[in-house]
Design a protein around this motif. Structure first.
Motif, PDB file in Angstrom:
ATOM      1  N   THR A 253       0.806  -1.224   0.000  1.00 56.38           N
ATOM      2  CA  THR A 253       0.000   0.000   0.000  1.00 56.38           C
ATOM      3  C   THR A 253       0.834   1.266   0.000  1.00 56.38           C
ATOM      4  O   THR A 253       0.330   2.331   0.316  1.00 56.38           O
ATOM      5  N   PHE A 254       2.085   1.161  -0.400  1.00 55.46           N
ATOM      6  CA  PHE A 254       2.977   2.321  -0.376  1.00 55.46           C
ATOM      7  C   PHE A 254       2.384   3.497  -1.125  1.00 55.46           C
ATOM      8  O   PHE A 254       2.486   4.644  -0.698  1.00 55.46           O
ATOM      9  N   SER A 255       1.737   3.231  -2.232  1.00 51.66           N
ATOM     10  CA  SER A 255       1.222   4.308  -3.075  1.00 51.66           C
ATOM     11  C   SER A 255       0.044   5.037  -2.452  1.00 51.66           C
ATOM     12  O   SER A 255      -0.406   6.053  -2.990  1.00 51.66           O
ATOM     13  N   THR A 256      -0.465   4.545  -1.330  1.00 55.68           N
ATOM     14  CA  THR A 256      -1.583   5.215  -0.670  1.00 55.68           C
ATOM     15  C   THR A 256      -1.118   6.183   0.428  1.00 55.68           C
ATOM     16  O   THR A 256      -1.939   6.821   1.081  1.00 55.68           O
ATOM     17  N   TYR A 257       0.205   6.269   0.618  1.00 55.97           N
ATOM     18  CA  TYR A 257       0.754   7.108   1.670  1.00 55.97           C
ATOM     19  C   TYR A 257       1.442   8.342   1.099  1.00 55.97           C
ATOM     20  O   TYR A 257       2.254   8.241   0.171  1.00 55.97           O
ATOM     21  N   ALA A 258       1.142   9.491   1.678  1.00 59.59           N
ATOM     22  CA  ALA A 258       2.016  10.636   1.474  1.00 59.59           C
ATOM     23  C   ALA A 258       3.259  10.397   2.335  1.00 59.59           C
ATOM     24  O   ALA A 258       3.179   9.801   3.410  1.00 59.59           O
ATOM     25  N   MET A 259       4.395  10.849   1.830  1.00 64.54           N
ATOM     26  CA  MET A 259       5.662  10.548   2.490  1.00 64.54           C
ATOM     27  C   MET A 259       6.414  11.830   2.823  1.00 64.54           C
ATOM     28  O   MET A 259       6.263  12.855   2.151  1.00 64.54           O
ATOM     29  N   GLY A 260       7.256  11.731   3.807  1.00 63.52           N
ATOM     30  CA  GLY A 260       8.052  12.894   4.181  1.00 63.52           C
ATOM     31  C   GLY A 260       9.427  12.521   4.681  1.00 63.52           C
ATOM     32  O   GLY A 260       9.667  11.374   5.092  1.00 63.52           O
ATOM     33  N   TRP A 261      10.329  13.472   4.597  1.00 64.65           N
ATOM     34  CA  TRP A 261      11.655  13.373   5.206  1.00 64.65           C
ATOM     35  C   TRP A 261      11.752  14.432   6.293  1.00 64.65           C
ATOM     36  O   TRP A 261      11.373  15.589   6.076  1.00 64.65           O
ATOM     37  N   PHE A 262      12.260  14.023   7.422  1.00 64.61           N
ATOM     38  CA  PHE A 262      12.523  14.927   8.536  1.00 64.61           C
ATOM     39  C   PHE A 262      13.972  14.740   8.957  1.00 64.61           C
ATOM     40  O   PHE A 262      14.613  13.755   8.598  1.00 64.61           O
ATOM     41  N   ARG A 263      14.481  15.675   9.733  1.00 61.03           N
ATOM     42  CA  ARG A 263      15.827  15.513  10.267  1.00 61.03           C
ATOM     43  C   ARG A 263      15.873  16.060  11.681  1.00 61.03           C
ATOM     44  O   ARG A 263      15.086  16.919  12.066  1.00 61.03           O
TER      45      ARG A 263
END
Length: 123
Positions: free
Chosen positions: A27-37
């Motif tokens: 279901t990866f394509s159903t998630y918005a993704m982000g990078w944080f640091r």
């Protein structure tokens, strides 16, 4: 979804790195993704985000023009290309997922997190 971030390392100022975030599940394509640091002694901060389809992206002002974010839904993987690195980019970088189409800029907006990968930029 389980996330694993990798690709960090030691690089000189002005150099480049590419981080990857591999996701498990179908279901990866159903998630918005982000990078944080998160740098030592500092709070976790938003770096970049990408919508489910990859058609929309957002960046923190501090990395605009230097970092790019992308995803390959067929490979269940998200990427962060870091160019023109500065010592102040030194941090542990985390990938995160949220089960909506909208990009969030707050860590609280994300439900799933990878373990982090360390980026160290020497001057």
């Amino acid at each position: 979804v389980q996330l694993q971030a990798f690709g960090g390392g030691l690089v000189q100022a002005g150099g480049s790195l590419r981080l990857s975030c591999a996701a498990s599940g179908r279901t990866f394509s159903t998630y918005a993704m982000g990078w944080f640091r998160q740098a030592p002694g500092k709070e976790r901060e938003f770096v970049a985000g990408i919508s489910r389809s990859g058609g929309s992206t957002k960046f923190a002002d501090s990395v605009k023009g230097r970092f790019t974010i992308s995803r390959d839904n067929a490979k269940n993987t998200m990427y962060l290309q870091l160019n023109s690195l500065k010592p102040e980019d030194t941090a542990v970088y985390y990938c995160a997922a949220r089960p909506t189409g909208l990009i969030g800029i707050s860590p609280d907006a994300y439900d799933y997190w990878g373990q982090g990968t360390l980026v160290t930029v020497s001057s």
